[in-house]
Design an enzyme around this catalytic site. Structure first.
Site, PDB file in Angstrom:
ATOM      1  N   PRO A   2      -5.782  72.467  20.127  1.00 41.62           N
ATOM      2  CA  PRO A   2      -6.887  72.972  20.948  1.00 41.62           C
ATOM      3  C   PRO A   2      -6.401  73.481  22.295  1.00 41.62           C
ATOM      4  CG  PRO A   2      -7.458  70.861  19.958  1.00 41.62           C
ATOM      5  CD  PRO A   2      -5.999  71.087  19.682  1.00 41.62           C
ATOM      6  N   GLU A   3      -6.960  74.604  22.729  1.00 41.00           N
ATOM      7  CA  GLU A   3      -6.621  75.186  24.026  1.00 41.00           C
ATOM      8  C   GLU A   3      -7.803  74.994  24.966  1.00 41.00           C
ATOM      9  OE1 GLU A   3      -4.753  79.067  23.595  1.00 41.00           O
ATOM     10  OE2 GLU A   3      -4.148  78.569  21.546  1.00 41.00           O
ATOM     11  N   LYS A  61      -5.574  71.964  29.246  1.00 38.39           N
ATOM     12  CA  LYS A  61      -5.870  71.283  27.984  1.00 38.39           C
ATOM     13  C   LYS A  61      -5.940  69.772  28.155  1.00 38.39           C
ATOM     14  CE  LYS A  61      -2.560  74.492  25.968  1.00 38.39           C
ATOM     15  NZ  LYS A  61      -1.442  74.623  25.032  1.00 38.39           N
ATOM     16  N   ARG A 333       7.537  80.822  18.739  1.00 38.31           N
ATOM     17  CA  ARG A 333       6.083  80.900  18.551  1.00 38.31           C
ATOM     18  C   ARG A 333       5.729  82.270  17.987  1.00 38.31           C
ATOM     19  NH1 ARG A 333       3.324  77.018  21.424  1.00 38.31           N
ATOM     20  NH2 ARG A 333       1.663  77.556  19.948  1.00 38.31           N
TER      21      ARG A 333
END
Length: 350
Positions: A2-3, A61, A333
């Protein structure tokens, strides 16, 4: 993971449901999510029992629940963590007005849901959420349960906060709160100039009114690293992960491999503005859910996935120019971009 929008959706739900409640009892069904707790699970139980939750606060976050003794319950959701509230009065369904705010649900969100030609993807990513108030009392992967005091308006006297975590990469722990270096509020949800002692290296986020954007622009422009890597550096600006980095870069027409030091101040400012804007749009619909693991405190998923321009759309046409989107890897990434709108920098030969 989750961001910012997803964590903020959880934080806002916890603030609505939990502020002012006392922790009457703590159940630890699995101590592994408490691995960062000094003194272990028993210390967690002893120090938290009897304390009152005074707020729910977030920076980037990172999220924490301040307590009446000056400390805080710090929470990290990891890849699959859920903080679910049970037994409180229901709150309005954020989807009842539709994605465009129409009170009858006739906005673009409802139109998409009614479209039989809409792409067949995970419903948690495309379907307007509904409140989940009948969750199993002993859900699978329940790790920690807090029994909280009831307040007027609650339907019963059993109010619970559950940590449900399949992969257990997140967790809970009690921490001291320390003054912020700039004397400004520590994060969204509280005016107090405090933040967890183990979060002092965490930069402010793009939705924080106290963020010094000029300083962030200068830091990005002083670095030789790829701009996507810098944007995701939580010590430069917090809250941005892979999803919103890709979306912000597409909005700013920048390739993630461009070096920060090669960008002008207006370009970097545009990148920050585009990234903040996409996070605000995501937050308005509860964030981005790709599966059932991410839900807010009411058990509802976010449905911004259907509005993503590039993330997860490699091979599909760009929404601006229709060129096929391309996926590559930057610093381990994934990075999805448009080869036409986001020109890839040339590799310099030595």
């Amino acid at each position: 993971m989750p961001e910012l929008p997803e964590v903020e959706a959880v934080r806002a739900g916890l603030a609505r449901h939990l502020t002012g409640r006392r922790v009457d009892r703590v159940e630890v069904l699995d101590a592994r999510p408490l691995r960062r707790q000094a003194g272990g699970a028993q210390a967690f139980v002893d120090e938290l029992t009897g304390r009152t939750l005074t707020a729910a606060v977030r920076r980037g976050k990172r999220m924490w629940l301040p307590l009446d003794d000056g400390r805080a319950l710090s929470a990290h959701l990891g890849m699959s963590g859920q903080l679910l509230v049970r037994g409180t009065a229901p709150v309005p369904d954020r989807a009842a007005a539709g994605a465009d705010g129409a009170p009858d649900g006739s906005g673009a969100g409802s139109a998409l849901l009614a479209d039989p030609e809409a792409p067949a993807v995970d419903l948690s990513a495309t379907r307007a959420p509904t409140l989940v108030r009948d969750l199993s009392q002993r859900p699978r992967h329940l790790r920690v349960r807090l029994h909280l005091s009831a307040l007027p308006g609650d339907p019963g006297d059993a109010v619970l906060l559950d940590l449900v975590d399949q992969r257990m990469l997140g967790g809970l722990h009690l921490t001291d709160l320390v003054p912020t270096a700039d004397g400004a509020p520590g994060g969204a949800g509280s005016p107090e100039p405090l933040l967890p002692a183990d979060a002092t290296g965490l930069a402010r986020d793009l939705l924080d009114p106290q963020l010094d954007r000029a300083a962030v622009v200068n830091r990005i422009r002083s670095s030789r690293r790829a701009v996507k890597t810098i944007l995701m550096d939580q010590g430069v600006v917090s809250g941005v992960g892979n999803i919103y980095a890709d979306e912000g870069l597409w909005g700013a027409r920048l390739h993630g491999l461009r070096a920060g030091c090669e960008l002008g101040p207006r370009v970097v400012s545009r990148l920050l503005s585009e990234t903040a804007a996409v996070m605000e749009r995501a937050l308005a619909v509860g964030g981005t859910s790709f599966d059932a693991l991410y839900v807010d405190a009411d058990g509802a998923p976010g449905y911004f996935a259907r509005s993503l321009a590039v993330y997860g759309r490699a091979g599909e046409p760009c929404l601006r120019c229709e060129a096929p989107l391309r996926r590559e890897v930057i610093a381990a990434r994934s990075h999805t971009s448009c080869p036409r709108c986001q020109t890839r920098p040339r590799v310099r030969r030595r």
